[in-house]
Design an enzyme around this catalytic site. Sequence first.
Site, PDB file in Angstrom:
ATOM      1  CD  GLU A 242      45.085  51.754  37.483  1.00 35.94           C
ATOM      2  OE1 GLU A 242      44.980  52.637  38.342  1.00 35.94           O
ATOM      3  OE2 GLU A 242      46.097  51.584  36.788  1.00 35.94           O
TER       4      GLU A 242
ATOM      5  CE  LYS B 141      33.757  54.773  29.136  1.00 32.86           C
ATOM      6  NZ  LYS B 141      33.016  56.027  29.113  1.00 32.86           N
TER       7      LYS B 141
ATOM      8  CE  LYS C 274      37.764  55.003  31.190  1.00 31.69           C
ATOM      9  NZ  LYS C 274      37.324  56.372  31.448  1.00 31.69           N
TER      10      LYS C 274
ATOM     11  CG  ASP D 213      38.966  69.141  63.873  1.00 31.67           C
ATOM     12  OD1 ASP D 213      39.785  68.211  63.720  1.00 31.67           O
ATOM     13  OD2 ASP D 213      37.786  69.105  63.479  1.00 31.67           O
ATOM     14  CE1 TYR D 214      40.449  76.957  69.417  1.00 36.05           C
ATOM     15  CE2 TYR D 214      42.275  76.117  70.741  1.00 36.05           C
ATOM     16  CZ  TYR D 214      41.474  77.172  70.327  1.00 36.05           C
ATOM     17  OH  TYR D 214      41.689  78.432  70.794  1.00 36.05           O
ATOM     18  CD  GLU D 215      45.749  69.861  70.695  1.00 33.73           C
ATOM     19  OE1 GLU D 215      46.503  69.800  71.663  1.00 33.73           O
ATOM     20  OE2 GLU D 215      45.194  68.856  70.198  1.00 33.73           O
TER      21      GLU D 215
ATOM     22  CB  CYS E 122       5.830  82.929  41.912  1.00 34.51           C
ATOM     23  SG  CYS E 122       5.803  81.768  43.284  1.00 34.51           S
TER      24      CYS E 122
HETATM   25  S1  IVH Z   1      45.431  55.205  32.581  1.00 37.13           S
HETATM   26  C1  IVH Z   1      46.860  55.972  28.101  1.00 37.13           C
HETATM   27  N1  IVH Z   1      43.990  54.603  34.611  1.00 37.13           N
HETATM   28  O1  IVH Z   1      40.383  57.411  31.462  1.00 37.13           O
HETATM   29  C2  IVH Z   1      45.897  56.498  29.064  1.00 37.13           C
HETATM   30  N2  IVH Z   1      43.130  56.214  33.085  1.00 37.13           N
HETATM   31  O2  IVH Z   1      40.398  57.222  28.346  1.00 37.13           O
HETATM   32  C3  IVH Z   1      46.291  56.039  30.399  1.00 37.13           C
HETATM   33  N3  IVH Z   1      40.945  57.132  33.745  1.00 37.13           N
HETATM   34  O3  IVH Z   1      41.588  60.455  30.447  1.00 37.13           O
HETATM   35  C4  IVH Z   1      45.260  56.359  31.347  1.00 37.13           C
HETATM   36  N4  IVH Z   1      40.741  55.966  35.590  1.00 37.13           N
HETATM   37  O4  IVH Z   1      41.058  60.294  32.848  1.00 37.13           O
HETATM   38  C5  IVH Z   1      44.072  55.349  33.510  1.00 37.13           C
HETATM   39  N5  IVH Z   1      42.820  53.961  36.510  1.00 37.13           N
HETATM   40  C6  IVH Z   1      42.914  54.713  35.403  1.00 37.13           C
HETATM   41  C7  IVH Z   1      41.903  55.619  35.033  1.00 37.13           C
HETATM   42  C8  IVH Z   1      42.039  56.347  33.852  1.00 37.13           C
HETATM   43  C9  IVH Z   1      40.171  56.875  34.811  1.00 37.13           C
HETATM   44  C10 IVH Z   1      40.585  58.068  32.663  1.00 37.13           C
HETATM   45  C11 IVH Z   1      41.611  59.101  32.398  1.00 37.13           C
HETATM   46  C12 IVH Z   1      41.786  59.180  30.928  1.00 37.13           C
HETATM   47  C13 IVH Z   1      40.736  58.272  30.424  1.00 37.13           C
HETATM   48  C14 IVH Z   1      41.334  57.484  29.290  1.00 37.13           C
END
Ligand code: IVH
Length: 662
Positions: free
Chosen positions: A112, A313, A114, A31-33, A407
């Site tokens: 992926e 969700k 959310k 970190d120092y460097e 208080c």
């Molecule tokens: S794709 C057409 N991928 O979810 C929209 N969105 O309701 C394409 N979000 O505002 C978004 N993870 O902030 C995508 N892996 C992910 C996501 C993601 C979170 C959020 C994003 C967006 C909302 C959509």
Amino acid sequence: MFIMKRYEQLKKLIEHHNDLYHRQDKPEISDYEFDQLFQELLALEKKHPELVTSDSPSFRVGGVVLSGFTKIPHTLPMLSLANSYSAEDLVDFNDRVKKFLKTESEIEFFCEPKFDGLALEIIYENGLLVRAITRGDGTVGEDVTHNVKTISTIPLKLKTDRPPGLLEVRGEVLIFKQDFKTLNEQQQENGENTFANPRNAAAGTIRQLDSKIAASRPLRFFAYGLGMAEGVDFKNHSDVETYLSKVGLPVAIDLVKIAKSADEVIDYYNTINEKRSSLPFDIDGVVIKVNSLKVQEDLGLVARSPRWATAAKFKPEQATTVIEDIQVQVGRTGALTPVAIMKPVRVGGVSVSHATLHNQDEIDRKDVRIGDTVVIQRAGDVIPEIVSVDLSKRKKSSVAFLIPKNCPTCQKPTQKLEEEVVSRCVNSLCPSVFKESLKHFVSRRAMNMEKIGDRLIETLVDQGLVTNYSDLYKLKKTDLLNLDRQGEKSVDNILKSVEISKKTTLARFIYAFGIRFVGEQTAKLLADHYLSLESFLKATPESLIEVPEIGPKVAGSIQAWLENKTLTKQAIEITQLGVSFEAAKRNDSGPLVGKSFLVTGTLPVKRDEAHDLIEKNGGKLLSSVSSKLNFLIVGSDPGSKAQKAESLGVPIISWDDFLKLI
Ligand code: IVH
């Protein structure tokens, strides 16, 4: 010419090491460097402001302060996703897609997490980060480039020799759970508001006008898609994410998956749901996207959501319980914090009985009252929070809760500044404020009295054995033996830990007093600047402003503390009771004052002796060659340092030359 070359070199080096440290987790220098390189860059930019380019790592430390946010339209709208709440809905999604495409064949999906943060668009032109815009309403967002540049995992320049002309990267800004915990602890320590959950903390941070604040908070980013792009072409969404990761953007590659059927999509949903609580950041579901970009285009949009993607969700980990009481706690800074005491209930695997209500605004917003039946959840899977009140269960006799004007501990009137949401007990003699201050004083990073815990502090104050900081050093064995639960051995240990704590540093000592806005780092700066307690206690407002990184707000708070003679007297008394500071190494007299040195190669004396001699004569030691170095002392077999010094024009002297100087 040389300076420009060095500047380019420094930028590259710093971003390279930043990448190794933050993105790859395998640093190659200390970190120092790293700090030395950074300081060199800052010094160069200060001397040659005309050199500064938009990709300079110096933007990472913040400094840009805006007077307001500029609204910027997105080239392509940032859409939203259709939401569903169960794995079964994913089967429907698969059916809908097939039906629209009029096909019986299986569709390939990219799956992926959310991310539970805030959507952001980061725009790269010819590989350089030029702008970052919040999602806003999806059509127009706010320019937050100054803050986004401080996020260390976001490249200021893409890692590619052939950057695309335009690349609009979309993703989510968030704060990791562990970082969130630390951030809230710091906020509390500095007497600032705490955040209800990581998402709020990220939102509050990205919308700061002062980028120094963003720089000081642990923001992260995950990329998950593109807006407009020119000069790149992809077949599948998976290729997009692979590319983003390759050019240096953070992508949650370990958590994504390609699914080839509805069953595989459901498996993915269940697997991620199980992993959820062990992930370092909050997610609130999964996002399923048709992998082929061509097919995505065929599917198109409905309203403002793509037909080719959906979000499933997770059910939040929630539970219902009853608020038995609302207690108001008084913190070290006098801040009054209401805490809901609830009938214990299990949420996400742990028993929960307390939830902070933060402040009166929060109580009013949620309309939380004693006796209410409430739904609670663990925000960020860590901190319990009240989500909502079940009004149908509220008794007619219930009354709104108001934080008392006095208080709860000392009954003195509290104060609420207009710009703050919390009210504070401003009585410097309030037992609660005092107990909390003492707990901070003895804590590990302050005076480090290992054997004095919170319980003992409470007892010591309640029994009148400790009425000010210095009393801690006057504790007698006989006094302690009279306390409940204290045997001979534990009393000896307590006294021993007080004794051991007496050898400390000035920085810890200043930090221990819990001066508002003076955290560990500021305490270090003060100690480095004033060198002794005596001169710190004599600090004037003018001299405080001269201390690096100290602004008017912090200086004002220190000044107020210095003017409190009861406290400064105690500080002095404590040193008379045996607390001593590691000798300040610098000497401000001697022939070498104001000169910096670095030693390299084999000298006729030991390295330590050489260093002692330099410091004893008022010289300053640097640990690397930079333009800030005044002299490089070389012995036999010097290495690359001598070459570097030569190229920078730093004078190179022998040990004999050095002896002549002193
Ligand atoms: S794709 C057409 N991928 O979810 C929209 N969105 O309701 C394409 N979000 O505002 C978004 N993870 O902030 C995508 N892996 C992910 C996501 C993601 C979170 C959020 C994003 C967006 C909302 C959509």
